[in-house]
Design an enzyme around this catalytic site. Structure first.
Site, PDB file in Angstrom:
ATOM      1  N   SER A   1      95.588 -13.643  56.439  1.00 51.57           N
ATOM      2  CA  SER A   1      95.778 -12.976  55.150  1.00 51.57           C
ATOM      3  C   SER A   1      96.349 -13.976  54.169  1.00 51.57           C
ATOM      4  CB  SER A   1      96.730 -11.780  55.301  1.00 51.57           C
ATOM      5  OG  SER A   1      97.155 -11.304  54.029  1.00 51.57           O
TER       6      SER A   1
ATOM      7  N   HIS B   1      89.600  11.020  72.476  1.00 51.35           N
ATOM      8  CA  HIS B   1      89.997  11.475  71.133  1.00 51.35           C
ATOM      9  C   HIS B   1      91.057  10.544  70.530  1.00 51.35           C
ATOM     10  CE1 HIS B   1      88.039  15.226  72.401  1.00 51.35           C
ATOM     11  NE2 HIS B   1      88.763  15.107  73.505  1.00 51.35           N
TER      12      HIS B   1
END
Length: 483
Positions: A287, A157
């Site tokens: 970036s 999870h």
């Protein structure tokens, strides 16, 4: 004056896919394959007893199997007039081979060349991607063995769970890829040819050519298949081969797309955790604004294209479901797009995954730090059992460790501090009987179960058996990517 930059071209072929895959679905290969089909049909018809076909006709066809640029242009002009692509090429091939002009396409329908050619392309395309998949599996297997003993925090999870190892986690990716290999092998080997079936699949035209001799028609069907290097022909067809075959062919690719997406997503999440990264080139820019970034662009490409490939299966399913009786033509346009796209995309995914798996970067110190931050909580069961062995009560120990665990958790979550559970245990007199044992109770390697053994056995037995038939294709050659 226009240039190649003034019209759209699919990025699948112009930007990403390998040259060998692009060639399979190129116009030149398509039209040359049509010629090979007509040539082999003529050979088979002559062998079975059709005397109208001369040796000169066959020889002339053999000399011109590879179509030229000029012939492609001539066929394009012819198609604009006759509005039929196959007949345009029949005419052009006949002009090039005048001795064969009268017997090219004899007894055949358009699907003799279009469908049989497609089936050839599908098999050839699998022969390109299967070795690449084997190499991805091989490289990931080496990675798994290298890191089979390195403890890492497991996640369920996306919450901290029991420890595993970096190598064992890689086996989860590999196992899915082994299933993909199995599925691709099955699909590839199941591909047959449509053969010579006539306009509605009844072989009526060929029965007429051989004056009602059924045995000769069957022999012709089988001989064409043999000449083209296939071992079986579909026993019955309509005008086309059943489009359900396209479902069988594309299903393994879509399923592989799910495996690729899961693998790439895991790497993207691990990159965020700073535990494992895809290769990052020295001059690569992550970036345009944030110079420090190392974006997982390769894995993001895998996820992006895997979604596209999964969607193409629906094209095949929907097309197969709406083919009326012996055939309709609403399959043609979509298959020209979906079939090449699926294989070009699979090819790109595998090339990208080869690049990724050749240079995965592991950061053991980051992994160790995260393990150590969670290990005290995981060690509580070991602490309880050790106290019981020293004569303590399980229930009393459980309550003591529960209270200390909640206090340590509050430090981590509310104060942003480090996990100090073990320090609290060391300061609590109740746990004095096991103070000397705490270091051994906290050894991460004692928390990974059989992960190292599972990894080694899986790679050396299951993986080795699956990829052994492909040993000659396995390479350590570096794979560079386009932009």
């Amino acid at each position: 004056m226009s240039s190649n930059y003034d019209s759209y071209s699919t990025p699948l072929s112009s930007r990403y896919a390998s040259e060998e895959m692009s060639k399979i679905f190129s116009l030149r290969n398509r039209f040359s394959t049509w010629r090979k089909l007509w040539y082999n049909l003529a050979i088979a018809e002559k062998e079975v007893g059709l005397t109208v076909i001369s040796d000169e006709a066959i020889a002339q066809m053999r000399q011109h199997l590879d179509i030229t640029d000029e012939e492609i242009a001539a066929a394009s002009k012819e198609e604009a007039i006759v509005r039929h692509d196959v007949m345009a090429h029949v005419h052009v091939f006949g002009n090039t081979c005048p001795e064969a002009a009268g017997i090219i396409h004899l007894g055949a329908t358009s699907c003799f060349v279009t469908d049989n050619a497609d089936l050839i392309f599908l098999r050839d395309a699998y022969d390109v991607i299967i070795p690449k998949l084997v190499n991805v599996i091989n490289r990931l297997s080496k990675f798994a063995l290298e890191y089979k003993d390195l403890p890492v925090l497991g996640w369920t999870h996306f919450q901290p769970a029991q420890l595993t190892t970096v190598g064992k986690r890689a086996t989860l990716w590999i196992q899915e890829l082994l299933w993909d290999l199995r599925n691709m092998e099955r699909a590839r080997n199941d591909i047959g040819l449509r053969g010579v079936k006539g306009t509605t699949g009844t072989q009526a035209s060929f029965l007429s050519l051989f004056h009602g001799d059924h045995d000769k028609v069957e022999a012709l069907d089988q001989r064409v298949v043999e000449l083209l290097g296939f071992d079986h022909v579909y026993p019955v067809t309509g005008q086309t081969y059943s489009r359900k075959i396209d479902i069988d062919v594309l299903s393994p690719l879509a399923s592989f797309g799910a495996s690729a997406h899961k693998f790439a997503t895991d790497i993207r999440l691990l990159a965020n955790l700073k535990e494992i990264e895809e290769p990052f080139e020295k001059s690569q820019i992550g970036s345009s604004a944030m110079a420090y970034k190392r974006n997982p662009m390769r894995c993001e490409r895998v996820c992006s294209l895997a979604r596209h490939m999964g969607g193409l299966l629906n094209d095949a399913i929907q097309t197969a479901s709406v083919q009326w009786f012996e055939r309709t033509l609403d399959d043609s346009a979509i298959r020209r797009i979906s079939l090449p796209s699926a294989f070009l995309t699979a090819d790109i995914l595998l090339s990208t995954m080869l690049n990724i798996t050749s240079g995965l970067v592991v950061y053991p110190k980051v992994i160790e730090r995260r393990v150590n931050s969670e290990l005290p909580f995981m060690a509580t069961e070991n602490i309880i059992m050790a106290m019981v062995e020293k004569g303590g009560s399980r229930q009393d120990c459980h309550e003591e460790i529960r209270v200390l665990s909640h206090q340590a958790s509050a430090v981590v979550k509310q104060e942003g501090g480090d996990n100090d559970l073990i320090d609290r245990v060391k300061k609590t007199e109740y746990f004095k009987p096991i103070w000397a044992d705490l270091e051994s109770l906290l050894d991460p390697k004692t928390f990974v179960g059989r992960a190292p053994e599972q990894t080694e056995k899986f790679v050396k037995v299951d993986v080795a058996k699956a990829i052994k038939p492909y040993e000659k294709y396995i390479t350590n050659e570096a794979v560079s990517l386009s932009v």
